[in-house]
Design a protein around this motif. Structure first.
Motif, PDB file in Angstrom:
ATOM      1  N   LEU A  29       0.826  -1.211   0.000  1.00  0.00           N
ATOM      2  CA  LEU A  29       0.000   0.000   0.000  1.00  0.00           C
ATOM      3  C   LEU A  29       0.859   1.260   0.000  1.00  0.00           C
ATOM      4  CD1 LEU A  29      -2.868  -1.026   2.461  1.00  0.00           C
ATOM      5  CD2 LEU A  29      -2.824  -1.137  -0.031  1.00  0.00           C
ATOM      6  N   THR A  30       2.050   1.171   0.594  1.00  0.00           N
ATOM      7  CA  THR A  30       2.975   2.310   0.547  1.00  0.00           C
ATOM      8  C   THR A  30       3.443   2.554  -0.879  1.00  0.00           C
ATOM      9  OG1 THR A  30       3.729   1.836   2.809  1.00  0.00           O
ATOM     10  CG2 THR A  30       5.131   3.240   1.455  1.00  0.00           C
ATOM     11  N   LEU A  50       2.898   5.719  -6.081  1.00  0.00           N
ATOM     12  CA  LEU A  50       2.555   5.723  -7.506  1.00  0.00           C
ATOM     13  C   LEU A  50       1.477   6.758  -7.845  1.00  0.00           C
ATOM     14  CD1 LEU A  50       2.546   1.872  -8.207  1.00  0.00           C
ATOM     15  CD2 LEU A  50       4.133   3.546  -9.166  1.00  0.00           C
ATOM     16  N   VAL A  51       0.561   7.009  -6.909  1.00  0.00           N
ATOM     17  CA  VAL A  51      -0.558   7.908  -7.208  1.00  0.00           C
ATOM     18  C   VAL A  51      -0.376   9.302  -6.612  1.00  0.00           C
ATOM     19  CG1 VAL A  51      -2.144   5.951  -7.325  1.00  0.00           C
ATOM     20  CG2 VAL A  51      -1.912   7.210  -5.177  1.00  0.00           C
ATOM     21  N   GLN A  52       0.664   9.481  -5.804  1.00  0.00           N
ATOM     22  CA  GLN A  52       0.808  10.739  -5.071  1.00  0.00           C
ATOM     23  C   GLN A  52       0.890  11.949  -6.004  1.00  0.00           C
ATOM     24  OE1 GLN A  52       3.983  10.605  -2.226  1.00  0.00           O
ATOM     25  NE2 GLN A  52       3.063  12.190  -0.962  1.00  0.00           N
ATOM     26  N   MET A  53       1.705  11.859  -7.047  1.00  0.00           N
ATOM     27  CA  MET A  53       1.869  12.995  -7.938  1.00  0.00           C
ATOM     28  C   MET A  53       0.580  13.291  -8.703  1.00  0.00           C
ATOM     29  SD  MET A  53       3.746  15.424  -8.707  1.00  0.00           S
ATOM     30  CE  MET A  53       5.227  14.864  -7.857  1.00  0.00           C
ATOM     31  N   TRP A  98      -0.475  -7.661  -9.409  1.00  0.00           N
ATOM     32  CA  TRP A  98      -1.798  -7.349  -9.936  1.00  0.00           C
ATOM     33  C   TRP A  98      -2.640  -6.605  -8.913  1.00  0.00           C
ATOM     34  CZ3 TRP A  98      -3.503  -7.056 -14.640  1.00  0.00           C
ATOM     35  CH2 TRP A  98      -2.821  -7.758 -15.650  1.00  0.00           C
ATOM     36  N   LEU A  99      -2.490  -6.921  -7.633  1.00  0.00           N
ATOM     37  CA  LEU A  99      -3.225  -6.189  -6.605  1.00  0.00           C
ATOM     38  C   LEU A  99      -2.815  -4.717  -6.618  1.00  0.00           C
ATOM     39  CD1 LEU A  99      -5.090  -5.950  -4.181  1.00  0.00           C
ATOM     40  CD2 LEU A  99      -3.194  -6.703  -2.720  1.00  0.00           C
ATOM     41  N   GLU A 100      -1.530  -4.473  -6.766  1.00  0.00           N
ATOM     42  CA  GLU A 100      -1.030  -3.102  -6.845  1.00  0.00           C
ATOM     43  C   GLU A 100      -1.652  -2.364  -8.035  1.00  0.00           C
ATOM     44  OE1 GLU A 100       3.298  -1.406  -7.930  1.00  0.00           O
ATOM     45  OE2 GLU A 100       3.244  -2.597  -6.091  1.00  0.00           O
ATOM     46  N   GLN A 101      -1.713  -3.038  -9.185  1.00  0.00           N
ATOM     47  CA  GLN A 101      -2.265  -2.406 -10.387  1.00  0.00           C
ATOM     48  C   GLN A 101      -3.755  -2.139 -10.242  1.00  0.00           C
ATOM     49  OE1 GLN A 101      -0.953  -4.117 -14.015  1.00  0.00           O
ATOM     50  NE2 GLN A 101      -2.393  -3.017 -15.294  1.00  0.00           N
ATOM     51  N   VAL A 102      -4.491  -3.061  -9.627  1.00  0.00           N
ATOM     52  CA  VAL A 102      -5.933  -2.874  -9.440  1.00  0.00           C
ATOM     53  C   VAL A 102      -6.207  -1.681  -8.531  1.00  0.00           C
ATOM     54  CG1 VAL A 102      -7.964  -3.872  -8.310  1.00  0.00           C
ATOM     55  CG2 VAL A 102      -6.673  -5.226  -9.942  1.00  0.00           C
ATOM     56  N   LEU A 103      -5.446  -1.550  -7.438  1.00  0.00           N
ATOM     57  CA  LEU A 103      -5.651  -0.428  -6.518  1.00  0.00           C
ATOM     58  C   LEU A 103      -5.326   0.908  -7.193  1.00  0.00           C
ATOM     59  CD1 LEU A 103      -4.206  -1.958  -3.222  1.00  0.00           C
ATOM     60  CD2 LEU A 103      -6.601  -1.525  -3.773  1.00  0.00           C
ATOM     61  N   VAL A 104      -4.242   0.947  -7.972  1.00  0.00           N
ATOM     62  CA  VAL A 104      -3.906   2.170  -8.713  1.00  0.00           C
ATOM     63  C   VAL A 104      -5.020   2.496  -9.705  1.00  0.00           C
ATOM     64  CG1 VAL A 104      -2.316   3.163 -10.403  1.00  0.00           C
ATOM     65  CG2 VAL A 104      -1.411   1.932  -8.429  1.00  0.00           C
ATOM     66  N   MET A 105      -5.558   1.482 -10.369  1.00  0.00           N
ATOM     67  CA  MET A 105      -6.632   1.682 -11.344  1.00  0.00           C
ATOM     68  C   MET A 105      -7.874   2.276 -10.680  1.00  0.00           C
ATOM     69  SD  MET A 105      -8.374  -1.221 -13.784  1.00  0.00           S
ATOM     70  CE  MET A 105      -6.741  -1.852 -14.216  1.00  0.00           C
TER      71      MET A 105
END
Length: 237
Positions: free
Chosen positions: A110-111, A116-119, A145-152
């Motif tokens: 999650l960190t 990845l989304v902060q900017m 994939w979990l990381e990509q889904v959360l960013v999405m």
């Protein structure tokens, strides 16, 4: 030989239930493919329009022509990226690509998502907050994939103009772990060329969730069901 009516009825009911489920899945996939086709066709038409302006010599000067070429190139790169994502999803569906399900610590994952989304959040004037996560808390899933889904999902909320987004974890020792994504509704932003719509991002995330050993639940009010989402994941066996 006459079979008991109860047995025949039970078999018929089971077959009918299986048929209804398969029909529902087929209709859902057909609707998803229709949406996917539209999501790809729309930016491709934009690219064709940009090229048409150049071919018909409608640019005011060489600088504008180069700008149109750059826009078209950026758009086609995004289209290819989105197409690769759909191809990967189809491979997951038919089993030719297997997710790497293994114990995954949530705190570092999650960190990474936050970084990845902060900017993007700063650029959209959106306040992003990540709730505390127990250092030893882990789930059984595919980390990449979990990381990509959360960013999405976060990008979908940003595209809808959410001024505040939160990511928290609900941990119950007797059940699954649920990652909650909360987003206040806002004014929708003008979509970037070839960008996926927020609605389609949610659909993609929902399709990917079962392959990650999880379930995506809509917990928000009926007027805005995607304002509060829960991604339920099992603990490691």
């Amino acid at each position: 030989m006459d079979y008991p009516q109860g047995k025949d009825f039970t078999d018929l009911a089971t077959l009918q239930l299986a048929y209804d489920r398969l029909l529902h899945q087929a209709q859902h996939r057909s609707a998803f493919l229709g949406t996917a086709s539209h999501e790809l066709r729309s930016p491709i038409n934009q690219i064709i329009s940009l090229h048409q302006l150049i071919l018909e010599d409608l640019c005011e000067n060489p600088a504008e022509e180069r700008e149109f070429i750059a826009q078209a190139n950026q758009a086609i790169q995004t289209v290819l990226k989105n197409l690769d994502l759909l191809i990967t999803l189809s491979k997951l569906d038919i089993g030719t690509l297997q997710p790497q399900l293994q114990p995954t610590l949530l705190e570092p994952l999650l960190t990474r998502v936050q970084r990845l989304v902060q900017m993007q959040c700063v650029n959209r004037h959106c306040r992003f907050s990540l709730g505390p996560v127990e250092a030893s808390l882990s789930v059984q899933t595919d980390a990449a994939w979990l990381e990509q889904v959360l960013v999405m999902l976060i990008e979908a909320a940003l595209a809808q103009g959410s001024p505040q987004i939160s990511l928290t974890v609900a941990d119950d020792a007797a059940s699954d772990v649920v990652i909650h994504l909360g987003a206040n509704p806002g004014e929708a932003q003008t979509p970037a060329p070839a960008a996926l719509s927020p609605e389609f991002r949610y659909q993609l995330a929902a399709r990917l969730a079962p392959h990650l050993n999880g379930t995506l639940e809509q917990l928000g009010p009926s007027a805005n069901p995607t304002s509060h989402l829960g991604l339920r994941l099992p603990r490691p066996v």
